[in-house]
Design a protein around this motif. Structure first.
Motif, PDB file in Angstrom:
ATOM      1  N   PHE A 180       3.775  25.218  16.034  1.00 58.95           N
ATOM      2  CA  PHE A 180       4.162  23.844  16.392  1.00 58.95           C
ATOM      3  C   PHE A 180       2.967  22.929  16.644  1.00 58.95           C
ATOM      4  O   PHE A 180       3.122  21.735  16.875  1.00 58.95           O
TER       5      PHE A 180
ATOM      6  N   ASP B 190       4.879  22.168   8.135  1.00 61.21           N
ATOM      7  CA  ASP B 190       6.124  22.823   8.583  1.00 61.21           C
ATOM      8  C   ASP B 190       6.608  22.187   9.882  1.00 61.21           C
ATOM      9  O   ASP B 190       6.307  21.016  10.181  1.00 61.21           O
TER      10      ASP B 190
ATOM     11  N   CYS C  57      15.858  27.217   2.882  1.00 57.34           N
ATOM     12  CA  CYS C  57      15.351  28.212   3.833  1.00 57.34           C
ATOM     13  C   CYS C  57      16.411  28.369   4.912  1.00 57.34           C
ATOM     14  O   CYS C  57      17.078  27.404   5.275  1.00 57.34           O
TER      15      CYS C  57
ATOM     16  N   TRP D  30      13.053  30.382   0.361  1.00 54.97           N
ATOM     17  CA  TRP D  30      12.176  31.206   1.178  1.00 54.97           C
ATOM     18  C   TRP D  30      12.946  32.496   1.473  1.00 54.97           C
ATOM     19  O   TRP D  30      13.906  32.481   2.245  1.00 54.97           O
TER      20      TRP D  30
ATOM     21  N   TRP E 131       4.322  34.047   0.169  1.00 52.52           N
ATOM     22  CA  TRP E 131       3.047  33.551   0.704  1.00 52.52           C
ATOM     23  C   TRP E 131       2.103  34.709   1.001  1.00 52.52           C
ATOM     24  O   TRP E 131       2.534  35.795   1.383  1.00 52.52           O
TER      25      TRP E 131
HETATM   26  C1  GLA Z   1      12.113  29.330  10.210  1.00 46.59           C
HETATM   27  C2  GLA Z   1      11.489  29.394   8.843  1.00 46.59           C
HETATM   28  C3  GLA Z   1       9.981  29.480   8.966  1.00 46.59           C
HETATM   29  C4  GLA Z   1       9.479  28.276   9.728  1.00 46.59           C
HETATM   30  C5  GLA Z   1      10.158  28.176  11.082  1.00 46.59           C
HETATM   31  C6  GLA Z   1       9.810  26.870  11.775  1.00 46.59           C
HETATM   32  O1  GLA Z   1      11.930  30.505  10.901  1.00 46.59           O
HETATM   33  O2  GLA Z   1      11.981  30.497   8.135  1.00 46.59           O
HETATM   34  O3  GLA Z   1       9.375  29.553   7.697  1.00 46.59           O
HETATM   35  O4  GLA Z   1       9.717  27.124   8.969  1.00 46.59           O
HETATM   36  O5  GLA Z   1      11.572  28.238  10.961  1.00 46.59           O
HETATM   37  O6  GLA Z   1      10.419  26.738  13.002  1.00 46.59           O
END
Ligand code: GLA
Length: 735
Positions: free
Chosen positions: A341, A366, A526, A545, A574
């Protein structure tokens, strides 16, 4: 005698086979006299017809057979007084009624309390590769429109149903399935399916299909990790990776779903799938319809490898945004594991500069950039740029990223809210809830009720503004919990269970509108990893993802399972730092890079900590990846060795134009100095000649040129040693 009989049959059938009304396309043959439909999709044939009772009866699904060989449908006899003909006769879309004991495709309650529906054939329409068959309840004006689409190049058939209430009163649907797929009667089926949990998704399972019902499902409101809506069924003793029959399918729905895989005591086998009927109760007012999700299924007689190749090609050509040529996936950097964060303008710019030196093409920020999002306790719902972290907004960062030659991506989680947020303080009623009951939190967040149109409009409008105001190439669209208290108190009590359907329809609507308004925008799907991957989502997102687990060894198994059902094109992978955050494992950087290069490559490590040597080594491998990217992302995948079965695994990709072949091989742990098995490549022309370039020196007797015959029949010997060793070899066709 046989030849004469065949001729007679052909002559009888010729008029209807070639009349324009009877068959709109070669892929669909309708034989009017016998009310038979024969769908020819690639190497497979699928046939059904109307029987003497007026039911739509399944006749055949398997290897291609000429249409002239089929005869009229005729119901099967009762089995004593216990299994009536309704149960023994395989119907295409059985309603629950008239003594049906196998899994129904439709179960309803009428306004007068009647709870039976008996569907009879009424009418049909053929157009291009589509057939619509209309069925009607024997007594009431409840109609079912069955839709079949044939994909002649992909050996795949798509099915769905629209249930239409033309009675004068409301009807409640308790189970509304997309399709009932019948396999040939056989006692030796084996079921393959995918299970998982967070950080351990995509685990490939198989088991002999026993008597009774095997349920694969999600009751969670979304697709889920615990099972994925994909199945493959083969013959226990006959089928392997490259031989034998396989029936397989996947559903295009991102909400709660269910597959019922049933083997009856008489060895009939069927797969019934669609909306999960748990807590289902869809009230259709007079005049209303419900459309079920598309269920795609295919057949091959060339093993599990070809089943997944068919699905990959189908997804590339028919499903993904940009199909039939979805754009290549850029090499991406994502800062999540590096900063969590703790994002800010200076820190992200420093990472972007290093990422561009590596050859990264897209830089993604992110979680953490918005609201008071300093940890996962607050901020979700408040989609303004955090002024402490980005005092001048996102623009200076985006400009720097663009100047460095990359485009820009941003994480969002539109469907969620933290109770500690301005949005929740103003609109506590916007989350799904049961009034006066506690609201269960997951990761300190609640699920917004997208079934509400005001919530849907709110989400669309802030996303639209975000993308309009900023130069954003990709949104990483996250979704980090499952439903609890799926209440919709504002809806009429009889309509509240529509939330299971309406939520997902509105989610699709938001994404569809956003994409049509911003045609260059791409989206990564995701859900805390891979908990929402299905063909409904893949129609709308460019990549997914698969798992928050980025440990390279675990990823081998995860990615192996993933590619059984979905193309490597969408599979983001990744390279992250060690020790790995999930299991503390330490693997070499080359091993991590090579594992990630088997899908769509991303970098997720903290580049501030990478040495110059690591940056230089990785950038060389990334430029190698760019030479093979089209082959890996869009090629034909052959699984040469499974990481589930052995410490040594290998994958081979052949480009669509057959001009390039790429092999990856991985060794987890060598024991007793054992050498690696010879790797026999697949799917090449014997007389093709390839020039060979390996990423390192692990190919035994490297020769500059090799023939397809040598690669397939003699095979290649690799020198992998010790723990976590790996290599990649590229073969470019010269002749
Ligand atoms: C999820 C996603 C991660 C990341 C976190 C952010 O766990 O899978 O890749 O983006 O949230 O809080």
């Amino acid at each position: 005698m046989r030849a004469i009989l065949a001729l007679v049959l052909v002559r009888i059938f010729v008029p209807c086979l070639f009349s324009p009304l009877a068959c709109a396309a070669d892929s669909i043959v309708f034989i009017d006299k016998q009310k038979l439909w024969i769908l020819q999709s690639g190497e497979a044939t699928y046939a059904f017809g109307v029987n003497e009772r007026g039911e739509l009866q399944h006749l055949y699904w398997g290897k291609r057979i000429g249409a002239q060989d089929f005869t009229s449908a005729h119901s099967l006899p009762d089995w004593a007084s216990f299994d009536l003909s309704t149960t023994t006769t395989p119907q295409e879309y059985p309603g629950w009624g008239a003594g049906l004991y196998v899994e129904p495709a439709l179960k309803v309650t009428f306004a007068n309390g009647n709870r039976e529906v008996v569907l009879h054939y009424l009418d049909y329409k053929v157009e291009n590769n589509d057939v619509e068959i209309t069925l009607k309840d024997a007594i009431s004006a409840l109609f079912v429109h069955l839709h079949y689409r044939v994909y002649p190049d992909n050996s795949i058939i798509e099915r769905s149903a629209r249930i239409e209430n033309r009675t004068s009163e409301a009807v409640t649907l308790e189970s509304a399935q997309s399709a009932s797929w019948t396999l040939p009667q056989d006692p030796s089926y084996r079921l393959h399916y995918l299970t998982g949990r967070w950080a351990g998704e995509w685990q490939l399972q198989n088991e002999k299909l026993q008597f009774g019902k095997r349920l694969l499902e999600s009751r969670r409101g979304s697709t889920g990790n615990e099972a994925n809506p994909w199945f493959a069924i083969d013959h226990m003793d006959e089928t392997d990776e490259s031989h034998g029959p396989v029936w397989f399918g996947e559903l295009g729905w991102s909400g709660s779903w269910r597959f019922t895989i049933e083997r009856t005591p008489s060895d009939q086998c069927r797969v019934v799938g669609g909306f999960n009927s748990f807590d289902f109760g869809y009230r259709l007012a007079s005049g209303e319809s419900l459309q079920t999700p598309p269920f795609y299924a295919g057949f091959t007689d060339a093993g599990l490898g070809e089943a997944s190749q068919i699905l990959h090609r189908f997804q590339l050509e028919r499903i993904l945004p940009g199909s039939p040529h979805p754009p290549p996936r850029p090499v991406l950097y994502n800062s999540w594991e590096a900063t969590e964060f703790n994002v800010n303008e200076a820190g992200q710019i420093a990472l972007a500069e290093k990422a561009s030196r590596l050859g990264v093409e897209r830089f993604v920020v992110d979680d953490g950039w918005f609201g008071q999002r300093n940890n996962d306790h607050a901020g979700l719902g408040d989609w303004y740029v955090n002024p402490q972290k980005f005092p001048h907004g996102l623009k200076p960062l985006i400009e720097r990223v663009r100047h460095l030659g990359m485009d820009f991506g941003l994480w969002v989680e539109p469907e969620m809210v933290n109770p500690d947020s301005d949005l929740y303080r103003v609109h506590p009623d916007w989350v799904m809830n049961f009034p006066a009951r506690p609201r269960t939190e997951g990761r300190n967040q609640l699920v917004l009720n997208l079934a509400r149109d005001d919530v849907k409009e709110y989400i669309f409008s802030w996303l639209d503004r975000l993308v309009t105001d900023n130069d954003i190439a990709l949104l990483k669209w996250d979704y980090n919990r499952n439903w609890s208290e799926p209440g919709w108190p504002e809806a009429a009590p009889a309509d509240q269970r529509k939330i299971w359907v309406r939520y997902v329809q509105n989610l699709y609507d938001i994404i569809d509108r956003l994409r049509s308004k911003h045609p260059r925008l791409e989206i990564e799907g995701c859900s805390g990893g891979g908990a929402r991957v299905d063909l409904g989502m893949l129609r709308r997102v460019d990549q997914v993802w698969p798992s928050d687990n980025t440990d390279a060894l675990d990823r081998l198994t995860i990615q192996y399972g993933f590619t059984e059902a979905y193309t490597p094109h969408v599979m983001m992978a990744w390279v992250t730092d060690v020790p790995n955050g999930i299991d503390g494992r330490i693997t070499p950087l080359t091993f991590r890079l090579l594992v990630a290069m088997t899908g769509s490559l991303g970098i997720g490590g903290n580049l501030n900590k990478w040495t110059d040597d690591e940056i230089a080594g990785a950038s060389k491998m990334i430029s190698f990846y760019k030479q093979i990217r089209a082959t890996v992302q869009d090629g034909i995948l052959f699984r040469l060795g499974s990481p589930i079965e052995s410490d040594f695994s290998a994958m081979q990709y052949v480009s669509q134009d057959s001009q390039q072949v790429v092999v990856f091989a991985f060794l987890h742990s060598q024991q007793f100095g054992r050498s690696m098995p010879l790797l026999h490549l697949r799917g090449l022309a014997d007389d093709a000649i390839y020039s060979v370039s390996a990423i390192d020196d692990k190919l035994e007797n490297p020769t500059r040129k090799l023939s397809g015959a040598y690669l397939m029949h003699h095979g290649i010997q690799l020198r992998l040693r010790g723990d976590y060793d790996a290599t990649a070899i590229k073969f470019d066709r010269v002749r």
